[in-house]
Write an enzyme that holds these catalytic residues in place. Structure first.
Site, PDB file in Angstrom:
ATOM      1  N   HIS A 194       0.321  41.469 -41.800  1.00 17.98           N
ATOM      2  CA  HIS A 194       1.344  40.608 -41.256  1.00 17.98           C
ATOM      3  C   HIS A 194       2.736  40.913 -41.940  1.00 17.98           C
ATOM      4  CE1 HIS A 194      -0.243  37.799 -44.246  1.00 17.98           C
ATOM      5  NE2 HIS A 194       0.764  37.402 -44.339  1.00 17.98           N
ATOM      6  N   CYS A 201     -11.466  35.231 -39.545  1.00 19.91           N
ATOM      7  CA  CYS A 201     -10.178  35.305 -40.022  1.00 19.91           C
ATOM      8  C   CYS A 201      -9.133  34.333 -39.243  1.00 19.91           C
ATOM      9  CB  CYS A 201      -9.980  36.908 -39.841  1.00 19.91           C
ATOM     10  SG  CYS A 201      -7.894  37.199 -39.977  1.00 19.91           S
ATOM     11  N   ASP A 228       5.754  31.023 -38.295  1.00 17.78           N
ATOM     12  CA  ASP A 228       5.030  30.609 -39.643  1.00 17.78           C
ATOM     13  C   ASP A 228       4.954  29.019 -39.569  1.00 17.78           C
ATOM     14  OD1 ASP A 228       4.521  32.303 -42.648  1.00 17.78           O
ATOM     15  OD2 ASP A 228       4.692  30.171 -42.528  1.00 17.78           O
TER      16      ASP A 228
HETATM   17  P1  AMP Z   1       1.380  35.657 -47.045  1.00 19.99           P
HETATM   18  O1  AMP Z   1       1.427  34.740 -48.100  1.00 19.99           O
HETATM   19  O2  AMP Z   1       2.118  36.772 -46.955  1.00 19.99           O
HETATM   20  O3  AMP Z   1      -0.371  36.080 -46.672  1.00 19.99           O
HETATM   21  O4  AMP Z   1       1.587  34.734 -45.635  1.00 19.99           O
HETATM   22  C1  AMP Z   1       0.534  33.937 -45.060  1.00 19.99           C
HETATM   23  C2  AMP Z   1       1.483  33.169 -44.256  1.00 19.99           C
HETATM   24  O5  AMP Z   1       1.010  32.450 -43.048  1.00 19.99           O
HETATM   25  C3  AMP Z   1       2.159  31.804 -44.855  1.00 19.99           C
HETATM   26  O6  AMP Z   1       3.610  31.994 -44.981  1.00 19.99           O
HETATM   27  C4  AMP Z   1       1.662  30.683 -44.097  1.00 19.99           C
HETATM   28  O7  AMP Z   1       2.596  29.581 -44.197  1.00 19.99           O
HETATM   29  C5  AMP Z   1       1.386  31.311 -42.975  1.00 19.99           C
HETATM   30  N1  AMP Z   1       0.418  30.551 -41.978  1.00 19.99           N
HETATM   31  C6  AMP Z   1      -0.898  30.026 -42.738  1.00 19.99           C
HETATM   32  N2  AMP Z   1      -1.684  29.540 -41.549  1.00 19.99           N
HETATM   33  C7  AMP Z   1      -0.872  29.770 -40.502  1.00 19.99           C
HETATM   34  C8  AMP Z   1      -0.945  29.062 -39.152  1.00 19.99           C
HETATM   35  N3  AMP Z   1      -2.106  28.531 -38.832  1.00 19.99           N
HETATM   36  N4  AMP Z   1       0.002  29.261 -38.261  1.00 19.99           N
HETATM   37  C9  AMP Z   1       1.103  29.999 -38.598  1.00 19.99           C
HETATM   38  N5  AMP Z   1       1.246  30.562 -39.975  1.00 19.99           N
HETATM   39  C10 AMP Z   1       0.515  30.142 -41.046  1.00 19.99           C
HETATM   40 ZN    ZN Z   2      -7.983  39.091 -38.854  1.00 22.92          ZN
END
Ligand code: AMP
Ligand code: ZN
Length: 115
Positions: A98, A4, A30
């Site tokens: 999140h 994860c 993000d």
């Molecule tokens: P969700 O679509 O609500 O599951 O949001 C997942 C979020 O995680 C998205 O806005 C992505 O831009 C963000 N995300 C994905 N990988 C990373 C990372 N390595 N560091 C920070 N944010 C991330």
């Molecule tokens: Zn997790």
């Protein structure tokens, strides 16, 4: 959960720009910000989403962190939006609970139609 992404961020195995951290939660920027302020808040323990038998204490810690992050990011007065995309129809892409904290600009008045 070993595979994860957000568990790896929580354990500092993968770098993130950390905004706030305590024993229970972590807030980090993000990687693909949608607004000037776009910070994610996660519980350090793995839960897939808000319906994954999350203890109320943990839910409370996550929401308490929202106010802290808003203050740190300077949107406490101007306002912000919190979002928790959940499951398939909610377009959740990372399956570790999140909350998005979005702000620094005026939101669209309402969401668009489903596609
Ligand atoms: P969700 O679509 O609500 O599951 O949001 C997942 C979020 O995680 C998205 O806005 C992505 O831009 C963000 N995300 C994905 N990988 C990373 C990372 N390595 N560091 C920070 N944010 C991330
Ligand atoms: Zn997790």
């Amino acid at each position: 959960m070993s595979d994860c992404l957000f568990c790896k961020i929580a354990s500092h195995e993968i770098d993130a720009t950390i905004v706030y951290e305590d024993d229970y939660v972590m807030a980090f920027e993000d990687i693909n910000p949608q607004l000037p302020v776009h910070t994610l808040i996660i519980p350090k323990q793995h839960y897939a989403h808000v319906g994954d038998d999350v203890p109320e204490e943990i839910l409370g810690k996550v929401f308490a962190a929202v106010a802290k992050v808003a203050k740190i990011k300077g949107v406490e007065e101007s306002g912000y939006r919190i979002v928790a995309n959940t499951g398939e129809d909610g377009r959740q892409t990372v399956h570790h609970l999140h909350v998005h904290v979005l702000g620094g600009a005026r939101m669209p008045i309402r969401m668009g139609p489903a596609d």
